[in-house]
Scaffold this active site. Structure first.
Site, PDB file in Angstrom:
ATOM      1  N   GLY A  59      30.836  90.766  77.352  1.00 49.17           N
ATOM      2  CA  GLY A  59      30.776  91.511  76.101  1.00 49.17           C
ATOM      3  C   GLY A  59      31.863  91.221  75.098  1.00 49.17           C
ATOM      4  N   ASN A  91      28.348  81.763  77.211  1.00 50.32           N
ATOM      5  CA  ASN A  91      28.832  82.035  78.576  1.00 50.32           C
ATOM      6  C   ASN A  91      28.297  81.057  79.607  1.00 50.32           C
ATOM      7  OD1 ASN A  91      29.532  85.541  79.325  1.00 50.32           O
ATOM      8  ND2 ASN A  91      30.342  84.243  77.704  1.00 50.32           N
ATOM      9  N   ARG A 101      33.130  81.327  68.196  1.00 58.52           N
ATOM     10  CA  ARG A 101      33.085  82.730  68.578  1.00 58.52           C
ATOM     11  C   ARG A 101      33.449  83.639  67.402  1.00 58.52           C
ATOM     12  NH1 ARG A 101      32.766  83.773  74.490  1.00 58.52           N
ATOM     13  NH2 ARG A 101      33.305  85.896  73.909  1.00 58.52           N
ATOM     14  N   HIS A 107      38.756  85.494  84.220  1.00 62.16           N
ATOM     15  CA  HIS A 107      37.548  86.323  84.102  1.00 62.16           C
ATOM     16  C   HIS A 107      36.274  85.494  83.990  1.00 62.16           C
ATOM     17  CE1 HIS A 107      35.771  90.225  83.517  1.00 62.16           C
ATOM     18  NE2 HIS A 107      35.312  89.956  82.311  1.00 62.16           N
ATOM     19  N   TRP A 108      36.397  84.198  83.723  1.00 62.15           N
ATOM     20  CA  TRP A 108      35.231  83.331  83.536  1.00 62.15           C
ATOM     21  C   TRP A 108      35.070  82.379  84.715  1.00 62.15           C
ATOM     22  CZ3 TRP A 108      36.077  81.606  77.736  1.00 62.15           C
ATOM     23  CH2 TRP A 108      35.736  82.674  76.899  1.00 62.15           C
TER      24      TRP A 108
END
Length: 292
Positions: free
Chosen positions: A44, A53, A192, A269-270
């Site tokens: 998000g 993503n 982004r 986090h990815w």
């Protein structure tokens, strides 16, 4: 690179479905007929989308699965309503409508990162007969920080961008996402920021944030309902995750009856990007493994 991977481009996989009179969803579809259906649900952060993503993962997974990678409501090219229930309910309901529209009646596996992990869990709870196995990477709503401070660095930087939506505040947020800083390129930041700074995207992001403190906010506290999940669940965490830290996995691991946890060192986090090859193998093996 296989023939399937070469054929998978943004343009060749891009689709739009009018799932309700008031909601159109954009998604990418690849690998039809190659295996069971897997739905990819993105995180998000500002400017996020299914392609941002999962662009590198979709071609690999499409060799073994029928892949549907959805721009969740408020993101990418999907519609961006600002009046909606708690966000996980909002997005899970939209996904259910999308599957109806596409006439997909069999169970679908769900792979969700962060916010998308929360949507995947809400979908499995609300539509248990439609949900197969779950792969959840640092899922929102399911993690409870036992030792790390709350709000975390990532959440604080997300709030800073919402208050001051500049390229600099976006870059600061993105750099929290990963352990390997070389992944945050000027091109990624520009792409982004262009997606995140439109009036529609900013309004949708604020609406999503408000939904987590609205009248039905408890629908976002997924850890309280995790014991109801009957699917097999693979939790994937980066040891250096600064958005949903590793200690947040412990309650979920305890509560979900059929859960397992895989931790990548040198990873934020990815996980789907930082541990690309290992992640693809791990997720595919888990989803294709025999048994219920």
């Amino acid at each position: 690179m296989t023939a399937v991977e070469q054929a998978v481009t943004y343009e060749s996989t891009s689709r739009i479905a009018q799932v309700r009179p008031d909601l159109a969803l954009h998604y990418h579809e690849a690998g039809a007929g190659n295996g069971p259906t897997i739905v990819l649900l993105h995180g998000g952060g500002p400017g996020a989308s299914s392609w941002s993503n999962f662009a590198r993962n979709i071609p690999v997974l499409a060799a073994k699965f029928h892949v549907i990678a959805v721009d969740q409501p408020g993101y990418g090219q999907s519609d961006k309503p600002t009046e909606h229930p708690q966000y996980f309910v909002h997005s899970a309901t939209a996904l259910n409508d999308l599957l109806d529209t596409l006439r997909i009646t069999e169970r679908v596996h769900l792979l969700g990162n962060s916010l998308g992990g929360g949507t995947a869990v809400r979908f499995a709870l609300d539509y248990p007969k439609r949900a197969g196995r779950l792969v959840l990477m640092g899922p929102g709503g399911l993690s409870v920080n036992l030792f790390a401070p709350d709000p975390t660095e990532g959440v604080k930087n997300l709030a800073k961008f919402s208050g001051t939506p500049t390229r600099e505040s976006l870059e600061a947020f993105l750099r929290i996402m990963v352990f390997d800083q070389s992944l945050i390129t000027p091109q990624l930041i520009d792409e982004r920021f262009a997606a995140a700074s439109t009036p529609e995207s900013l309004a949708a992001a604020k609406a999503m944030g408000r939904s987590f403190s609205g009248a039905d906010f408890e629908k976002g506290m997924l850890w309280r309902e995790a014991y109801k999940l009957r699917q097999r669940v693979l939790l994937i965490w980066g040891r250096e995750d600064r958005v949903n830290p590793l200690d947040g996995a412990l309650v979920a691991l305890k509560m979900i009856p059929r859960a397992q946890l895989h931790v990548f060192g040198g990873c934020g986090h990815w996980a789907q990007l930082e541990k690309f090859d290992e992640f693809n193998r791990l997720a595919a093996d888990f989803l294709l493994e025999g048994g219920a």
